[in-house]
Scaffold this active site. Sequence first.
Site, PDB file in Angstrom:
ATOM      1  N   ALA A   1       0.842  -1.200   0.000  1.00  0.00           N
ATOM      2  CA  ALA A   1       0.000   0.000   0.000  1.00  0.00           C
ATOM      3  C   ALA A   1       0.875   1.247   0.000  1.00  0.00           C
ATOM      4  O   ALA A   1       2.012   1.233   0.485  1.00  0.00           O
ATOM      5  CB  ALA A   1      -0.924   0.012   1.216  1.00  0.00           C
TER       6      ALA A   1
ATOM      7  N   GLU B   1      -3.489 -12.486  -3.710  1.00  0.00           N
ATOM      8  CA  GLU B   1      -4.907 -12.321  -4.024  1.00  0.00           C
ATOM      9  C   GLU B   1      -5.205 -10.833  -4.139  1.00  0.00           C
ATOM     10  O   GLU B   1      -4.654 -10.043  -3.379  1.00  0.00           O
ATOM     11  CB  GLU B   1      -5.796 -12.887  -2.898  1.00  0.00           C
TER      12      GLU B   1
ATOM     13  N   ASN C   1     -10.143  -4.352  -8.281  1.00  0.00           N
ATOM     14  CA  ASN C   1      -8.958  -3.511  -8.045  1.00  0.00           C
ATOM     15  C   ASN C   1      -8.042  -3.529  -9.273  1.00  0.00           C
ATOM     16  O   ASN C   1      -6.966  -4.138  -9.284  1.00  0.00           O
ATOM     17  CB  ASN C   1      -8.221  -4.004  -6.787  1.00  0.00           C
TER      18      ASN C   1
ATOM     19  N   TYR D   1       0.558  -5.700 -11.078  1.00  0.00           N
ATOM     20  CA  TYR D   1       1.010  -7.104 -11.068  1.00  0.00           C
ATOM     21  C   TYR D   1       1.173  -7.645 -12.497  1.00  0.00           C
ATOM     22  O   TYR D   1       2.140  -8.363 -12.771  1.00  0.00           O
ATOM     23  CB  TYR D   1       0.047  -7.970 -10.251  1.00  0.00           C
TER      24      TYR D   1
HETATM   25  C1  COA Z   1      -2.015  -0.583  -5.608  1.00  0.00           C
HETATM   26  C2  COA Z   1      -1.069   0.514  -5.131  1.00  0.00           C
HETATM   27  C3  COA Z   1      -0.106  -0.051  -4.094  1.00  0.00           C
HETATM   28  C4  COA Z   1      -0.275   1.018  -6.360  1.00  0.00           C
HETATM   29  O1  COA Z   1       0.661   1.965  -5.893  1.00  0.00           O
HETATM   30  P1  COA Z   1       1.036   3.247  -6.743  1.00  0.00           P
HETATM   31  O2  COA Z   1       2.256   3.829  -6.144  1.00  0.00           O
HETATM   32  O3  COA Z   1      -0.137   4.142  -6.876  1.00  0.00           O
HETATM   33  O4  COA Z   1       1.320   2.604  -8.168  1.00  0.00           O
HETATM   34  P2  COA Z   1       2.554   2.910  -9.141  1.00  0.00           P
HETATM   35  O5  COA Z   1       2.604   4.368  -9.421  1.00  0.00           O
HETATM   36  O6  COA Z   1       3.764   2.268  -8.622  1.00  0.00           O
HETATM   37  O7  COA Z   1       2.063   2.171 -10.467  1.00  0.00           O
HETATM   38  C5  COA Z   1       2.769   1.069 -11.011  1.00  0.00           C
HETATM   39  C6  COA Z   1       1.904   0.441 -12.074  1.00  0.00           C
HETATM   40  O8  COA Z   1       0.687  -0.025 -11.481  1.00  0.00           O
HETATM   41  C7  COA Z   1      -0.419   0.241 -12.357  1.00  0.00           C
HETATM   42  N1  COA Z   1      -1.331   1.148 -11.667  1.00  0.00           N
HETATM   43  C8  COA Z   1      -1.189   1.628 -10.400  1.00  0.00           C
HETATM   44  N2  COA Z   1      -2.262   2.361 -10.055  1.00  0.00           N
HETATM   45  C9  COA Z   1      -3.080   2.351 -11.128  1.00  0.00           C
HETATM   46  C10 COA Z   1      -4.359   2.940 -11.379  1.00  0.00           C
HETATM   47  N3  COA Z   1      -4.985   3.705 -10.462  1.00  0.00           N
HETATM   48  N4  COA Z   1      -4.939   2.716 -12.577  1.00  0.00           N
HETATM   49  C11 COA Z   1      -4.334   1.968 -13.510  1.00  0.00           C
HETATM   50  N5  COA Z   1      -3.106   1.383 -13.331  1.00  0.00           N
HETATM   51  C12 COA Z   1      -2.498   1.573 -12.149  1.00  0.00           C
HETATM   52  C13 COA Z   1       0.165   0.789 -13.618  1.00  0.00           C
HETATM   53  O9  COA Z   1       0.441  -0.314 -14.470  1.00  0.00           O
HETATM   54  C14 COA Z   1       1.467   1.404 -13.148  1.00  0.00           C
HETATM   55  O10 COA Z   1       2.448   1.408 -14.131  1.00  0.00           O
HETATM   56  P3  COA Z   1       2.651   2.747 -15.045  1.00  0.00           P
HETATM   57  O11 COA Z   1       3.029   3.839 -14.087  1.00  0.00           O
HETATM   58  O12 COA Z   1       3.757   2.362 -15.968  1.00  0.00           O
HETATM   59  O13 COA Z   1       1.329   3.012 -15.694  1.00  0.00           O
HETATM   60  C15 COA Z   1      -1.848   1.736  -4.541  1.00  0.00           C
HETATM   61  O14 COA Z   1      -2.836   2.139  -5.464  1.00  0.00           O
HETATM   62  C16 COA Z   1      -2.526   1.446  -3.227  1.00  0.00           C
HETATM   63  O15 COA Z   1      -1.946   1.605  -2.149  1.00  0.00           O
HETATM   64  N6  COA Z   1      -3.803   0.997  -3.287  1.00  0.00           N
HETATM   65  C17 COA Z   1      -4.561   0.656  -2.071  1.00  0.00           C
HETATM   66  C18 COA Z   1      -4.083  -0.648  -1.495  1.00  0.00           C
HETATM   67  C19 COA Z   1      -4.175  -1.787  -2.492  1.00  0.00           C
HETATM   68  O16 COA Z   1      -5.157  -1.916  -3.220  1.00  0.00           O
HETATM   69  N7  COA Z   1      -3.159  -2.643  -2.475  1.00  0.00           N
HETATM   70  C20 COA Z   1      -3.107  -3.837  -3.328  1.00  0.00           C
HETATM   71  C21 COA Z   1      -3.735  -4.958  -2.609  1.00  0.00           C
HETATM   72  S1  COA Z   1      -3.662  -6.461  -3.579  1.00  0.00           S
END
Ligand code: COA
Length: 193
Positions: A89, A122, A127, A134
């Site tokens: 996260a 999972e 999401n 992933y």
């Molecule tokens: C999922 C999470 C950890 C991603 O972190 P983030 O720092 O925002 O993501 P990043 O900037 O590192 O993105 C990396 C890649 O993820 C994908 N991605 C991340 N957020 C995205 C969004 N909102 N929509 C579409 N693609 C997304 C893209 O492929 C991105 O690659 P790109 O920058 O080349 O397009 C963050 O949204 C989060 O904390 N979400 C809430 C908790 C959660 O859902 N955790 C996962 C549980 S399985």
Amino acid sequence: MISPSEKLPLSIQPDQLLIRRMRDADVPGIMEIESVSFGSHHWSEESFINEMKNYLARYYSLVDKRDSRLIGYCGFWAVFDEAHVTTVAVRPEYRRNALGEVQLIHMMDQCMGQTIRWMTLEVRTSNYGAQNLYYKYGFSSAGTRPKYYQDNEEDALIMTTPDINSEPYRKLYRKNKEALIDRIGGFPEGMGS
Ligand SMILES: CC(C)(COP(=O)(O)OP(=O)(O)OC[C@H]1O[C@@H](n2cnc3c(N)ncnc32)[C@H](O)[C@@H]1OP(=O)(O)O)[C@@H](O)C(=O)NCCC(=O)NCCS
């Protein structure tokens, strides 16, 4: 290569960040992020304290070196040849700045070169943001767990990598990692260690 001032629309740069093992003192900051990230399905303080004592688990915190503010966290269980990602996260205001990707890379770096061959996790079927992260790192769908999330009875998508030590996987991994370094200009202190 872009210049440091053009890197990311973020008030923090990779060299201002540190990734290190999670500590009990991180839990209050984790709970702030948990509650806004996972809704009523989020883990409790006790879950994190217990997980840090689990000898199969490894948890990491991403912190701002300037004021020790917690920006993100992640972790996995390592069981025989499989690493199961249990959480990742990022604090909402820092999202879409590669910090989720940085944390996934950190976990993968910990797993590569060891006995671990597959990474699994999972994720909610809704999401898509996390799923995209992933997919970018070679995970694919390996089925679903019906009604896995008790808050809304949502299904979980099971995702798994191919063998992370295989040459085709390493090629994808190196390509993504190099592209990310070019984009953000470096990695936080502690990456890979
Ligand atoms: C999922 C999470 C950890 C991603 O972190 P983030 O720092 O925002 O993501 P990043 O900037 O590192 O993105 C990396 C890649 O993820 C994908 N991605 C991340 N957020 C995205 C969004 N909102 N929509 C579409 N693609 C997304 C893209 O492929 C991105 O690659 P790109 O920058 O080349 O397009 C963050 O949204 C989060 O904390 N979400 C809430 C908790 C959660 O859902 N955790 C996962 C549980 S399985």
